[in-house]
Design a protein around this motif. Structure first.
Motif, mmCIF file in Angstrom:
data_model
loop_
_atom_site.group_PDB
_atom_site.id
_atom_site.type_symbol
_atom_site.label_atom_id
_atom_site.label_comp_id
_atom_site.label_asym_id
_atom_site.label_seq_id
_atom_site.Cartn_x
_atom_site.Cartn_y
_atom_site.Cartn_z
ATOM 1 N N TRP A 40 0.820 -1.216 0.000
ATOM 2 C CA TRP A 40 0.000 0.000 0.000
ATOM 3 C C TRP A 40 0.855 1.268 0.000
ATOM 4 N N THR A 41 2.080 1.188 0.544
ATOM 5 C CA THR A 41 2.905 2.395 0.620
ATOM 6 C C THR A 41 3.290 2.904 -0.761
ATOM 7 N N ARG A 42 3.312 2.017 -1.759
ATOM 8 C CA ARG A 42 3.628 2.439 -3.124
ATOM 9 C C ARG A 42 2.472 3.208 -3.750
ATOM 10 N N TYR A 43 1.312 3.125 -3.103
ATOM 11 C CA TYR A 43 0.112 3.793 -3.620
ATOM 12 C C TYR A 43 -0.487 4.721 -2.565
ATOM 13 N N ALA A 44 0.384 5.243 -1.720
ATOM 14 C CA ALA A 44 -0.102 6.087 -0.624
ATOM 15 C C ALA A 44 -0.867 7.304 -1.148
ATOM 16 N N GLY A 45 -0.383 7.889 -2.228
ATOM 17 C CA GLY A 45 -1.074 9.050 -2.783
ATOM 18 C C GLY A 45 -2.458 8.702 -3.292
ATOM 19 N N GLN A 46 -2.582 7.582 -3.998
ATOM 20 C CA GLN A 46 -3.879 7.167 -4.527
ATOM 21 C C GLN A 46 -4.827 6.751 -3.403
ATOM 22 N N LEU A 47 -4.270 6.200 -2.315
ATOM 23 C CA LEU A 47 -5.097 5.765 -1.186
ATOM 24 C C LEU A 47 -5.490 6.911 -0.259
ATOM 25 N N ALA A 48 -4.872 8.068 -0.423
ATOM 26 C CA ALA A 48 -5.100 9.178 0.512
ATOM 27 C C ALA A 48 -6.577 9.476 0.765
ATOM 28 N N PRO A 49 -7.448 9.480 -0.268
ATOM 29 C CA PRO A 49 -8.855 9.806 -0.004
ATOM 30 C C PRO A 49 -9.572 8.816 0.909
ATOM 31 N N VAL A 50 -9.094 7.562 0.989
ATOM 32 C CA VAL A 50 -9.806 6.577 1.808
ATOM 33 C C VAL A 50 -9.087 6.275 3.118
ATOM 34 N N LEU A 51 -7.904 6.847 3.326
ATOM 35 C CA LEU A 51 -7.188 6.574 4.575
ATOM 36 C C LEU A 51 -7.974 6.996 5.811
ATOM 37 N N PRO A 52 -8.735 8.100 5.793
ATOM 38 C CA PRO A 52 -9.547 8.414 6.981
ATOM 39 C C PRO A 52 -10.577 7.336 7.320
ATOM 40 N N ILE A 53 -11.074 6.622 6.304
ATOM 41 C CA ILE A 53 -12.009 5.525 6.559
ATOM 42 C C ILE A 53 -11.286 4.348 7.201
ATOM 43 N N LEU A 54 -10.070 4.096 6.764
ATOM 44 C CA LEU A 54 -9.328 2.911 7.203
ATOM 45 C C LEU A 54 -8.519 3.136 8.472
ATOM 46 N N GLN A 55 -8.145 4.385 8.756
ATOM 47 C CA GLN A 55 -7.234 4.656 9.860
ATOM 48 C C GLN A 55 -7.702 4.103 11.209
ATOM 49 N N PRO A 56 -9.002 4.218 11.556
ATOM 50 C CA PRO A 56 -9.414 3.634 12.839
ATOM 51 C C PRO A 56 -9.130 2.139 12.932
ATOM 52 N N TRP A 57 -9.247 1.425 11.816
ATOM 53 C CA TRP A 57 -8.992 -0.011 11.819
ATOM 54 C C TRP A 57 -7.506 -0.309 11.760
ATOM 55 N N VAL A 58 -6.747 0.529 11.093
ATOM 56 C CA VAL A 58 -5.288 0.403 11.109
ATOM 57 C C VAL A 58 -4.788 0.482 12.551
ATOM 58 N N GLU A 59 -5.295 1.446 13.303
ATOM 59 C CA GLU A 59 -4.857 1.628 14.680
ATOM 60 C C GLU A 59 -5.403 0.532 15.590
ATOM 61 N N ARG A 60 -6.669 0.196 15.417
ATOM 62 C CA ARG A 60 -7.281 -0.840 16.270
ATOM 63 C C ARG A 60 -6.567 -2.175 16.125
ATOM 64 N N PHE A 61 -6.149 -2.490 14.900
ATOM 65 C CA PHE A 61 -5.519 -3.774 14.641
ATOM 66 C C PHE A 61 -4.007 -3.734 14.828
ATOM 67 N N GLY A 62 -3.474 -2.580 15.231
ATOM 68 C CA GLY A 62 -2.064 -2.499 15.596
ATOM 69 C C GLY A 62 -1.107 -2.418 14.436
ATOM 70 N N TYR A 63 -1.516 -1.776 13.341
ATOM 71 C CA TYR A 63 -0.631 -1.647 12.207
ATOM 72 C C TYR A 63 0.068 -0.280 12.157
ATOM 73 N N GLY A 64 -0.158 0.546 13.133
ATOM 74 C CA GLY A 64 0.550 1.815 13.219
ATOM 75 C C GLY A 64 0.059 2.802 12.193
ATOM 76 N N GLY A 65 0.650 3.965 12.184
ATOM 77 C CA GLY A 65 0.175 5.040 11.318
ATOM 78 C C GLY A 65 0.785 5.030 9.940
ATOM 79 N N GLY A 66 1.887 4.380 9.711
ATOM 80 C CA GLY A 66 2.511 4.448 8.391
ATOM 81 C C GLY A 66 3.083 3.160 7.947
#
Length: 510
Positions: free
Chosen positions: A484-510
Motif C-alpha cells: 500500500w505504501t507504493r500507492y499512498a497518494g492514490q489511497l489518501a482519499p480513503v485513509l480516513p475511513i481505514l485509519q481507525p482499523w489500522v490503529e485498532r488492529f495495531g498496524y501503526g500510522g505508516g
C-alpha cells in the motif's frame, strides 16, 4: 421457424449489434415463449446475458441448449465461461475440453482453457494452451490475454506490457475487444506495470478497467446498495442485543461426524486462501474453498421479516434441519469430512457469525487479519465475479467503506456472541511460519506435520478458484515494503475511513 419468430430473432440481433442487450433479451424471451426449445434462440439469449456479464443467469440457458443438443460445442464453451467466472474451475475445464473435442478449431474454447490455467496459477500450461490456440488462430484475444497472464505470473512484466498494449491499440479492419475483455486487459496491464514499479500508471490502468467493468455491471448497483443497507441493519440490531440472549444455543449434535469444525473468516484478500491451503496440507484436515454452505440459513434468517428474532430463539428441531443441510452441501461439494478437521473457508461469512454461533456453537472461528490498507488496495485491483458484495470494490471508496462496515459489524458481534475465535495475522504467519502455525495447531488440537512445509507443492494439484491462486502456488513470500505504501497518494482519499482499523488492529500510522 415461423415468420413471427424469425422477425423477433432478427430484431434481437439488430438490437444486440447496437449495444441494446436489455431490449434484445426482452425480444428473445418473447420468441422463446412461443418456441421454448429453439436452440438458436437460447444461444442468442445466453450471448446477450454474457455481454452484460450476467453469467449466473446465462449458465442455465446454455445447459438448456445442451439438453436439446449435447453436441453443440458453442454451448459447452459458453457454459464453461460461466462456470469459470463462478469459481467452478474443474467443471469449467471439462466444458472447454468438451467443446474442443467436438470442434478442435474452436479458438474461443482453446483461448478460454488457456486463460483458465493461467488465472489459476498454472502458467506453464496456460502458456502452452495459449500458443496452441494462436497457432490455429493468430491474434486471438483471449489466448493473448492468457499469455500475458502467464508472463506476469512468471515475472516477465515487460513482455506482458508490450502484449497488452498491442491488444489495446485500435487497428482498422480488426474487430475490437469486447467490453469485458477490454476491461480485463486494462486490469492485466495494471498488474504488469505494478511489476515494473510504475505504480501511478498501474493504478490508472486498474481504474480504467474497473470503471469499464462498473458500466457493464451497472445492474448490480441496486443490489450492492441493499447489501450494504443489510449490514447497517445487522450492526444496529446487534448493537442493541444483550449477550445473555445468545449464550444458550439449541441442544443437539452439530458436529456432522467431524473431528473438529473451523470457520475461516475475515475479508477478501486478507490471507484466507493462503491459510486454507496451509491447513489443508495436514493429513487430518479437509478444507473447502468458498462453498457457501450457509446459503439456506442466510436466506431464512437474514432474508425474511422476523428472521433475526427467529434465529435468537432457535429451537433444536429447526437447528437440526439447517445443520443437516449444511453437512449435506459440504459432502456434495466433495469434502470427505468424517473423522477429520473440517475447515470451511468463506471470508464474508463474517457477516453470518450469528448463524454460525447458533447452529455450530462448538465450532472454532479463525479470523484472518491483514493490514487494512493492503486489503483494500488488493480488493480494488482484483477481478472478482460480479455480485452485490464485489460491485462495491470497483471503486476505491466503495472497497474501503465496505471493509470498514464489515469490520464494525464483526466488532459488534464479538460483544454479543459466544465465539471461540482466534485471529491469525497474515504478516506474522509469513514472518514466523513455524511459531504462528505451531500455536495455531495447539489451539486446533492438531499435531504438527511437516506436510505444512509442502503446502505450495500440494497446491499444484488442487483447484484454486480465487484470485489468490498464483500467490499460494509461489509459497510464502513478503515484500520488505508493504504494497500500500507504493500507492499512498492514490489511497489518501480513503485513509480516513481505514485509519481507525489500522490503529485498532495495531498496524501503526505508516
Amino acid at each position: 421457424m415461423s415468420a413471427d419468430i424469425q422477425t423477433l430473432r432478427q430484431a434481437a440481433e439488430t438490437l444486440r449489434r447496437e449495444g441494446r442487450e436489455e431490449e434484445a433479451i426482452v425480444t428473445l424471451r418473447r420468441a422463446l415463449a412461443v418456441a421454448p426449445k429453439d436452440a438458436e434462440l437460447l444461444l442468442a439469449l445466453a450471448g446477450c446475458l454474457m455481454d452484460l456479464d450476467r453469467r449466473r443467469e446465462a449458465l442455465p440457458v446454455f445447459k438448456a441448449v445442451l439438453d436439446i443438443d449435447p453436441l453443440r460445442a458453442e454451448a459447452h464453451y459458453g457454459a464453461g465461461e460461466c462456470l469459470a467466472t463462478l469459481g467452478a474451475v474443474d467443471d469449467a475445464q471439462a466444458r472447454f475440453e468438451a467443446a474442443l473435442a467436438l470442434d478442435p478449431d474452436h479458438a474461443d474454447a482453446g483461448g478460454a482453457l488457456a486463460n483458465l490455467f493461467a488465472r489459476t496459477g498454472n502458467w506453464r500450461e496456460g502458456r502452452a494452451r495459449a500458443q496452441a490456440t494462436l497457432d490455429r488462430s493468430p491474434g486471438h484475444a483471449t489466448a493473448m490475454a492468457a499469455l500475458a497472464t502467464s508472463e506476469i505470473g512468471e515475472g516477465d512484466y515487460a513482455a506482458a506490457e508490450a502484449r497488452l498494449r498491442f491488444m489495446l491499440e485500435p487497428r482498422g479492419g480488426e474487430p475490437p475487444l469486447t467490453p469485458l475483455l477490454h476491461a480485463a486487459t486494462e486490469s492485466l496491464l495494471g498488474d504488469a506495470l505494478h511489476g515494473l514499479g510504475r505504480h501511478a500508471e498501474a493504478f490508472e490502468s486498474w481504474t480504467r478497467g474497473n470503471d469499464e467493468r462498473a458500466r457493464i455491471n451497472a445492474a448490480w448497483a441496486l443490489a450492492a446498495e441493499r447489501f450494504r443497507a443489510s449490514i447497517a441493519t445487522l450492526t444496529e440490531w446487534f448493537g442493541a442485543e444483550s449477550p445473555d440472549d445468545w449464550r444458550v444455543p439449541p441442544a443437539g449434535d452439530a458436529t456432522g461426524g467431524v473431528r473438529g469444525h473451523v470457520f475461516l473468516l475475515g475479508f477478501h484478500r486478507s490471507g484466507t486462501t493462503l491459510l486454507e491451503h496451509i491447513l489443508g496440507a495436514h493429513p487430518d484436515v479437509v478444507a473447502l474453498e468458498e462453498g457457501d454452505l450457509l446459503a439456506e440459513a442466510v436466506q431464512r434468517f437474514y432474508g425474511r421479516p422476523g428472521g433475526l428474532q427467529a434465529l435468537a430463539s432457535l429451537d433444536e428441531a429447526t437447528a437440526k434441519r439447517f445443520r443437516e443441510g449444511y453437512w449435506r452441501r459440504a459432502r456434495a461439494a466433495g469434502a470427505e469430512v468424517e473423522g477429520r478437521l473440517f475447515v470451511d473457508k468463506m471470508p464474508l461469512d463474517t457477516i453470518n457469525l450469528p448463524i454460525i454461533a447458533r447452529l455450530f456453537p462448538d465450532a472454532k472461528i479463525l479470523f484472518a487479519r491483514r493490514d487494512p490498507r493492503d486489503v483494500v488496495l488488493s480488493c480494488f485491483r482484483q477481478v472478482f465475479a460480479p455480485n452485490a458484495a464485489t460491485y462495491a470494490m470497483l471503486k476505491l471508496e466503495g472497497a474501503a467503506d465496505f471493509y470498514a462496515a464489515v469490520m464494525q459489524l464483526a466488532q459488534g458481534y464479538r460483544g454479543v456472541l459466544p465465539l471461540n475465535l482466534r485471529e491469525v495475522r497474515h504478516e506474522r504467519l509469513v514472518d514466523d511460519f513455524d511459531g504462528e502455525l505451531r500455536a495455531l495447531c495447539s489451539w486446533l488440537g492438531l499435531e504438527w506435520s511437516d506436510a505444512f512445509y509442502d503446502f505450495a507443492a500440494q497446491a499444484e494439484g488442487r483447484t484454486i478458484s480465487t484470485p489468490s491462486a498464483g500467490q499460494v502456488r509461489r509459497g510464502l513470500y513478503r515484500d520488505a515494503t508493504p504494497a500500500w505504501t507504493r500507492y499512498a497518494g492514490q489511497l489518501a482519499p480513503v485513509l480516513p475511513i481505514l485509519q481507525p482499523w489500522v490503529e485498532r488492529f495495531g498496524y501503526g500510522g505508516g
